[in-house]
Design a protein around this motif. Structure first.
Motif, PDB file in Angstrom:
ATOM      1  N   ASN A 438      -4.417 -23.004 -37.751  1.00 32.97           N
ATOM      2  CA  ASN A 438      -3.676 -23.545 -38.888  1.00 32.97           C
ATOM      3  C   ASN A 438      -4.529 -23.645 -40.144  1.00 32.97           C
ATOM      4  O   ASN A 438      -4.037 -24.044 -41.194  1.00 32.97           O
ATOM      5  N   GLN A 439      -5.832 -23.344 -40.004  1.00 32.98           N
ATOM      6  CA  GLN A 439      -6.787 -23.444 -41.111  1.00 32.98           C
ATOM      7  C   GLN A 439      -6.927 -24.879 -41.616  1.00 32.98           C
ATOM      8  O   GLN A 439      -7.263 -25.125 -42.774  1.00 32.98           O
ATOM      9  N   ILE A 440      -6.657 -25.816 -40.710  1.00 32.55           N
ATOM     10  CA  ILE A 440      -6.796 -27.230 -41.067  1.00 32.55           C
ATOM     11  C   ILE A 440      -6.809 -28.047 -39.775  1.00 32.55           C
ATOM     12  O   ILE A 440      -6.166 -27.674 -38.796  1.00 32.55           O
ATOM     13  N   GLY A 441      -7.553 -29.125 -39.770  1.00 37.35           N
ATOM     14  CA  GLY A 441      -7.552 -30.028 -38.632  1.00 37.35           C
ATOM     15  C   GLY A 441      -7.047 -31.393 -39.056  1.00 37.35           C
ATOM     16  O   GLY A 441      -7.778 -32.145 -39.702  1.00 37.35           O
ATOM     17  N   PHE A 442      -5.781 -31.691 -38.747  1.00 41.65           N
ATOM     18  CA  PHE A 442      -5.126 -32.929 -39.213  1.00 41.65           C
ATOM     19  C   PHE A 442      -5.157 -32.958 -40.751  1.00 41.65           C
ATOM     20  O   PHE A 442      -4.323 -32.355 -41.388  1.00 41.65           O
ATOM     21  N   THR A 443      -6.176 -33.605 -41.338  1.00 37.85           N
ATOM     22  CA  THR A 443      -6.276 -33.589 -42.802  1.00 37.85           C
ATOM     23  C   THR A 443      -7.596 -32.981 -43.271  1.00 37.85           C
ATOM     24  O   THR A 443      -7.921 -33.043 -44.461  1.00 37.85           O
ATOM     25  N   THR A 444      -8.361 -32.395 -42.361  1.00 38.47           N
ATOM     26  CA  THR A 444      -9.719 -31.955 -42.686  1.00 38.47           C
ATOM     27  C   THR A 444      -9.781 -30.449 -42.904  1.00 38.47           C
ATOM     28  O   THR A 444      -9.345 -29.668 -42.060  1.00 38.47           O
ATOM     29  N   ASP A 445     -10.363 -30.046 -44.036  1.00 36.67           N
ATOM     30  CA  ASP A 445     -10.540 -28.627 -44.331  1.00 36.67           C
ATOM     31  C   ASP A 445     -11.600 -28.024 -43.416  1.00 36.67           C
ATOM     32  O   ASP A 445     -12.521 -28.728 -42.981  1.00 36.67           O
ATOM     33  N   PRO A 446     -11.517 -26.716 -43.180  1.00 33.35           N
ATOM     34  CA  PRO A 446     -12.529 -26.057 -42.332  1.00 33.35           C
ATOM     35  C   PRO A 446     -13.953 -26.256 -42.839  1.00 33.35           C
ATOM     36  O   PRO A 446     -14.881 -26.354 -42.043  1.00 33.35           O
ATOM     37  N   ARG A 447     -14.127 -26.329 -44.158  1.00 36.92           N
ATOM     38  CA  ARG A 447     -15.497 -26.457 -44.675  1.00 36.92           C
ATOM     39  C   ARG A 447     -16.134 -27.784 -44.299  1.00 36.92           C
ATOM     40  O   ARG A 447     -17.347 -27.948 -44.391  1.00 36.92           O
ATOM     41  N   PHE A 448     -15.306 -28.731 -43.886  1.00 30.85           N
ATOM     42  CA  PHE A 448     -15.829 -30.026 -43.442  1.00 30.85           C
ATOM     43  C   PHE A 448     -15.776 -30.189 -41.926  1.00 30.85           C
ATOM     44  O   PHE A 448     -16.274 -31.185 -41.399  1.00 30.85           O
ATOM     45  N   SER A 449     -15.170 -29.246 -41.231  1.00 24.12           N
ATOM     46  CA  SER A 449     -14.991 -29.423 -39.785  1.00 24.12           C
ATOM     47  C   SER A 449     -15.855 -28.484 -38.952  1.00 24.12           C
ATOM     48  O   SER A 449     -15.873 -28.595 -37.740  1.00 24.12           O
ATOM     49  N   ARG A 450     -16.530 -27.539 -39.600  1.00 29.15           N
ATOM     50  CA  ARG A 450     -17.417 -26.672 -38.813  1.00 29.15           C
ATOM     51  C   ARG A 450     -18.509 -26.101 -39.696  1.00 29.15           C
ATOM     52  O   ARG A 450     -18.354 -25.972 -40.914  1.00 29.15           O
ATOM     53  N   SER A 451     -19.612 -25.739 -39.063  1.00 30.22           N
ATOM     54  CA  SER A 451     -20.732 -25.135 -39.774  1.00 30.22           C
ATOM     55  C   SER A 451     -20.743 -23.617 -39.642  1.00 30.22           C
ATOM     56  O   SER A 451     -21.482 -22.949 -40.363  1.00 30.22           O
ATOM     57  N   SER A 452     -19.957 -23.088 -38.730  1.00 26.86           N
ATOM     58  CA  SER A 452     -19.934 -21.644 -38.501  1.00 26.86           C
ATOM     59  C   SER A 452     -18.854 -20.989 -39.364  1.00 26.86           C
ATOM     60  O   SER A 452     -17.898 -21.653 -39.775  1.00 26.86           O
ATOM     61  N   PRO A 453     -18.966 -19.694 -39.644  1.00 25.57           N
ATOM     62  CA  PRO A 453     -17.962 -19.016 -40.476  1.00 25.57           C
ATOM     63  C   PRO A 453     -16.566 -19.083 -39.871  1.00 25.57           C
ATOM     64  O   PRO A 453     -15.591 -19.285 -40.567  1.00 25.57           O
ATOM     65  N   TYR A 454     -16.476 -18.876 -38.563  1.00 21.56           N
ATOM     66  CA  TYR A 454     -15.177 -18.876 -37.898  1.00 21.56           C
ATOM     67  C   TYR A 454     -15.101 -20.028 -36.903  1.00 21.56           C
ATOM     68  O   TYR A 454     -16.119 -20.464 -36.344  1.00 21.56           O
ATOM     69  N   CYS A 455     -13.883 -20.452 -36.613  1.00 22.52           N
ATOM     70  CA  CYS A 455     -13.702 -21.493 -35.591  1.00 22.52           C
ATOM     71  C   CYS A 455     -13.951 -20.947 -34.193  1.00 22.52           C
ATOM     72  O   CYS A 455     -14.070 -21.705 -33.234  1.00 22.52           O
ATOM     73  N   THR A 456     -14.032 -19.631 -34.063  1.00 19.06           N
ATOM     74  CA  THR A 456     -14.133 -18.997 -32.743  1.00 19.06           C
ATOM     75  C   THR A 456     -15.558 -18.619 -32.364  1.00 19.06           C
ATOM     76  O   THR A 456     -15.772 -17.994 -31.324  1.00 19.06           O
ATOM     77  N   ASP A 457     -16.536 -18.968 -33.182  1.00 21.76           N
ATOM     78  CA  ASP A 457     -17.894 -18.469 -32.957  1.00 21.76           C
ATOM     79  C   ASP A 457     -18.500 -18.939 -31.642  1.00 21.76           C
ATOM     80  O   ASP A 457     -19.436 -18.328 -31.128  1.00 21.76           O
ATOM     81  N   VAL A 458     -17.977 -20.020 -31.076  1.00 21.84           N
ATOM     82  CA  VAL A 458     -18.494 -20.496 -29.791  1.00 21.84           C
ATOM     83  C   VAL A 458     -18.334 -19.436 -28.709  1.00 21.84           C
ATOM     84  O   VAL A 458     -19.123 -19.372 -27.754  1.00 21.84           O
ATOM     85  N   ALA A 459     -17.334 -18.559 -28.833  1.00 12.80           N
ATOM     86  CA  ALA A 459     -17.075 -17.558 -27.799  1.00 12.80           C
ATOM     87  C   ALA A 459     -18.142 -16.473 -27.767  1.00 12.80           C
ATOM     88  O   ALA A 459     -18.272 -15.748 -26.770  1.00 12.80           O
TER      89      ALA A 459
END
Length: 1008
Positions: A438-459
């Protein structure tokens, strides 16, 4: 560098050779040099047959002339020069064998060279540059792909503004765009063509890697897997869909969109966590299931968060719509349990897949709002289904995990679960992860919710390919899903689909997103939904008409209206309709209040003991550690004496269940040996790597399988995994052992949300056993307590209610409670409580405080007579010494549980108070043995009653047992506390303080 040198050393003139080397040395980028080297090494040369006339000395002479010409064309006669330049000669394979990873000059189609003349250095540099450009697109194309439907978010990576940045460092101009370049074997963009103009190469690469799909795969360290992915995305025409396929996509997208619209219309003020903005997830899941079914999968187990759950149940699982709508009605339940909110519920469906015409089982596992907590549970359930089906390669059963973008990168259990993916005893042979981004977590922008470029980098840590795709392009999404399903079927490894969409509403339907994301939601308000965009596209290209689009939507709305009317006739909701793991045939025909006997024949115990204490039969060359030979000899001596210590009692419980056809699985950190080096179920050959022997796997020829598995250093994921495993089949004993009981709180979400409350919320039983080493033995704050007070606090029995006494008192208590908490003091009681897990006509989790020092305590042993036929688990072990024989003279009764009993008896003996003080062991703490406590108190009518524990007063069992003692005694007598004072920490780190506290406890307890 060596490979490039080998490839070109004979092909270049001395001058050209010098220029090539100069180019390599001048290159400031080691990456560029590596690319050039790889590009030169990708082809192997297979020479054609030698000339018919070339044989014997003639062939040798021609070869010598050819080699001389290669070194200096002017050194041979002009006729030879003309012959070799005309490409009429190919060196014989027997005279010039070609090494792997080398290639001849003729493998290149150099645009500027005349005949077979040596190309200049620029031509070679340009070909290498083209190969580097191709590789650049494969590596970095996803950075600039058009993934965001809203066109507001791009990964924070260098060079993601334009495709030209990918090849800006290479000196190509407009004049080079029509030049032909030979394509390397590391690309499939040419299809059947071996070479393409540079302009066409760039166009095709941009269309593949920088359009609506972004593929991350070049970090995978397998050339075979990388080439497999390249072929699936680069081959021309892979994204061409037939009109029938497009209409199917449209129909599925219409249903997904129509379902959310119908709920929004009928239940506008209800939370439902709809899928608006990412509706394509429903057709995506159906495509994965269709392709997987076609490839042999028969059962799919899914885990997902709340967003889109109802839509998935309705349109993927085909849960009857009226049952879903009934959940909005607020009706009373027709069955027991507390229930759960509608967007947490699971289901189990067997149905016909209409696309493949094959039967498929679909299960969506119920889960809490604790995001990603369900991931390991799904994996455990999947692994168990594979085990029971004999599906050793995962070809018939698979798992799909659906994630939110913020949770996928934010929750550590994702990483823990990923690391189970390739472990032999935990792998499910490939999971398809679908991220509803959704490019958002509740009310938090991606730039504040992760340090990696993509949310999938853990894979990336497990070499899982990641397919990013614009969720507004249904055909791109379907292609990605098809590739993901084929990848899983081919390589049996994880992969990730990142559906980049948006969230049209707030976190839930009554939330206002404009408070925190005003610009994003201004764009969303103006943005057409995916269905409208795709319908417009199909209408424009003539695949369907506007009337057909409206007809499909109207038809589905009518279906919803009919189900809505049917739901209004319901008077109750049924929790069992939402069961995700049905146990067919388990409860039928059983007396729900009858326990099978847990004792076995003595001959069985002796047989198991002898096998367990013996080295591998007929394997004299199997070298066992000398220390273990002593352990085996000690076990054999105990069997001969017909007594058992803790390890032997456990082995007899396991072995007797295996004999009865009950699968046993023991899992956890270091469980094969045991944290305290007591178990030793797996013997290791001292001279041969990986040569092992497990005697419990060889007790009887027709026994059930036994699995003992050292896990990764994870509690959260592994406990969740074993819980999922235990849900699948009630006829198995599944145990998880903590390295120390203290570490179990790392898995607190699994304990709180699944194990303690799963049956109440989801009508789902589990017989999982948690083995938690516990005891105050001077080992410090993190190696002393399993926090038993927390488990007791979550026990659901009423402290103020004494159930009616009857012959069925004990079994009825077990039936009514949510789980069992015990702290056994004898191997026999441990043996019985393990076997009772299977003997019960239902399943309850068992929380066992297990010993450390008692594992080798000389008094912590049991005779076989306490485990053989006629014996059973003792909820309370009364005092059988002088005090018990003459209760009227007893001045004090000390109730206790666990290892402190042995300290108390030792002190009592030293003080010679065996007749004055009785010590009663409460083995099963919860459900509380009201009846037996009352019986013991009545036995010692004149005695003072105390509860002694080694834990601090605000910990341990005291706060649980105190009100229940009063209820058992009808408030006619008091029970006082003896033990450590309240404390913030579980134990002291000072050995001296520990001894001082223990002595004070023993002196207070053993005094009259």
């Amino acid at each position: 560098m060596h490979r490039a040198h080998t490839a070109f050393s004979l092909a270049l003139s001395p001058k050209a050779h010098k220029n090539f080397a100069t180019w390599l040395l001048k290159s400031t980028s080691s990456q560029q040099m590596a690319k050039a080297t790889a590009a030169a090494a990708v082809r192997t040369y297979n020479s054609a047959a030698a000339e018919p006339f070339a044989n014997g000395s003639t062939a040798s002479y021609v070869e010598e002339m050819y080699n001389a010409w290669l070194r200096d064309p002017t050194s041979v006669h002009t006729s030879w020069d003309a012959y070799f330049r005309s490409n009429s000669y190919t060196s014989p394979p027997n005279l010039a064998p070609v090494q792997a990873n080398t290639l001849p000059l003729t493998a290149f189609n150099f645009g500027g060279a005349v005949g077979g003349a040596a190309p200049d250095s620029k031509t070679i540099d340009d070909h290498l540059a083209v190969q580097a450009i191709i590789r650049s697109y494969q590596i970095r194309g996803h950075n600039i792909a058009h993934l965001d439907p809203l066109e507001i978010n791009t990964p924070d990576l260098p060079g993601n503004s334009s495709t030209k940045t990918i090849y800006a460092n290479f000196s190509f101009g407009e004049q080079d765009m029509e030049r032909q370049f030979k394509l390397p074997s590391t690309t499939f963009i040419g299809g059947d063509e071996a070479s393409l103009p540079l302009k066409e190469i760039l166009n095709r690469l941009e269309n593949v890697y920088c359009n609506k799909i972004g593929v991350e795969f070049m970090f995978i360290n397998s050339l075979e897997q990388c080439n497999w992915i390249r072929k699936r995305f680069e081959t021309p025409g892979v994204l061409n869909f037939s009109p029938e396929e497009k209409r199917l996509i449209l129909a599925r997208l219409t249903r997904a969109t129509g379902f959310e619209a119908f709920l929004a219309k009928k239940y506008s003020s209800e939370k439902r966590f709809g899928l608006e903005g990412c509706e394509i997830m429903i057709p995506a899941l159906k495509e994965i299931i269709d392709v997987s079914t076609e490839l042999g999968v028969e059962s799919v187990i899914m885990g997902m968060p709340h967003r889109g759950r109802l839509n998935t149940l309705a349109n993927v699982c085909r849960k009857p719509l009226n049952q879903i709508f009934t959940q909005f009605a607020g009706l009373e339940a027709a069955d027991d349990g507390s229930g759960d909110v509608k967007y947490h519920l699971g289901t189990y469906i067997e149905r016909l897949n209409r696309v493949t015409n094959k039967n498929i089982r679909l299960a969506v596992v119920a889960n809490p709002s604790h995001l990603e907590a369900v991931d390991p549970v799904v994996q455990g359930k999947t692994r168990a289904e594979q085990f029971y089906r004999g599906d050793q390669e995962g070809k018939k059963v698979m798992s799909i995990l659906i994630h939110g973008d913020a949770a996928f990168c934010g929750q550590g259990v994702v990483y823990e679960t990923m690391h189970l993916s390739d472990l032999p005893d935990y792998t499910t042979h490939g999971t398809i992860h679908v991220v509803a981004n959704n490019q958002i977590g509740f009310t938090t922008d991606p730039r504040f919710s992760r340090s990696s470029p993509y949310c999938t980098d853990v894979a990336r840590v497990v070499n899982a390919p990641i397919f990013h795709v614009n969720a507004d392009d249904p055909e791109a999404v379907m292609h990605v899903c098809k590739v993901a399903a084929e990848w899983r079927a081919t390589f049996h490894k994880d992969c990730v689909i990142d559906l980049v969409g948006y969230r049209r509403n707030g976190h839930n339907e009554i939330d206002e997103p404009m408070f925190t994301q005003p610009l994003m939601y201004q764009k969303i308000r103006k943005h057409k939904n995916c269905l409208d965009l795709y319908a417009d596209k199909l209408i424009a290209e003539g695949t369907c008409t506007a009337e057909e689009v409206k007809s499909v939507a109207a038809k589905y709305e009518n279906i919803c209206e009919e189900a809505f009317a049917l739901a209004k006739t319901e008077t109750h909701v049924k929790y069992k309709d939402w069961l995700d793991s049905p146990w067919s045939g388990f409860f039928e025909g059983k007396d729900p209040l009858k326990v099978a006997p847990t004792g076995v024949k003595e001959e069985t115990l002796i047989h198991i003991g002898n096998r367990f204490s013996s080295p591998p039969p007929n394997a004299a060359e199997f070298v066992i550690h000398k220390g273990l030979l002593r352990v085996l000899a000690a076990r054999k001596a105990m069997v001969d004496e017909k007594i058992a210590d803790w390890a032997l009692g456990e082995a007899m419980a396991f072995g007797s269940l295996l004999k009865e056809g009950i699968h046993v699985r023991l899992s956890g950190q270091d469980v094969e040996r045991g944290t305290f080096s007591h178990r030793h179920h797996v013997l290791h050959h001292q001279l041969v790597d990986k040569a092992t022997y497990n005697s419990l796997q060889h007790m009887y020829p027709d026994q059930a399988p036994y699995s003992v598995s050292n896990s990764s250093l994870s509690e959260y994921a592994v406990l969740g995994f074993e819980h999922g495993y235990s849900m699948t089949n009630p006829n198995a004993l599944v145990l998880w052992e903590a390295q120390f009981g203290d570490f179990s709180n790392t898995a607190q979400s699994i304990i709180d949300q699944f194990i303690s409350s799963g049956q109440s919320k989801w009508v789902r039983q589990s017989g999982l056993v948690m083995l938690l080493p516990h005891g105050m033995e001077g080992m410090g704050p993190e190696h002393s307590s399993c926090r038993v007070e927390r488990f007791l606090q979550m026990s659901s029995d009423d402290p103020d209610y004494f159930p009616p006494e009857s012959d069925e008192f004990a079994i009825r208590q077990l039936h009514d409670i949510n789980w069992i908490v015990a702290n056994c003091t004898t191997p026999a009681n441990y043996y019985h409580i393990l076997r009772r897990q299977i003997a019960l006509p239902f399943r309850k989790p068992l929380i066992l405080c297990t010993p450390k020092s008692l594992l080798r305590h000389p008094e912590a042993k049991s005779p076989f007579s306490e485990m053989s036929e006629g014996s059973e688990f003792q909820r309370i072990i009364p005092d059988n010494g002088p005090a018990g024989q003459n209760p009227s003279n007893v001045k004090k009764v000390v109730f206790c549980t666990g290892r402190v009993y042995y300290d108390l008896t030792k002190t009592r003996t030293e003080k010679q108070l065996e007749s004055d003080i009785a010590i009663v062991r409460v083995e099963q703490v919860s459900p509380f043995p009201f009846d037996l406590v009352k019986e013991q108190a009545n036995l010692y009518k004149n005695a003072e009653l105390v509860w002694a524990q080694e834990e601090h007063k605000n910990q341990g069992c005291w706060t649980y047992v105190q009100p229940r003692f009063l209820t058992a005694l009808n408030h006619s007598r008091d029970v006082s506390y003896v033990g450590r004072a309240c404390g913030a920490s579980t134990a002291t780190g000072s050995k001296a303080m520990h001894i001082r506290e223990l002595n004070a406890l023993l002196n207070d307890a053993i005094s009259t």
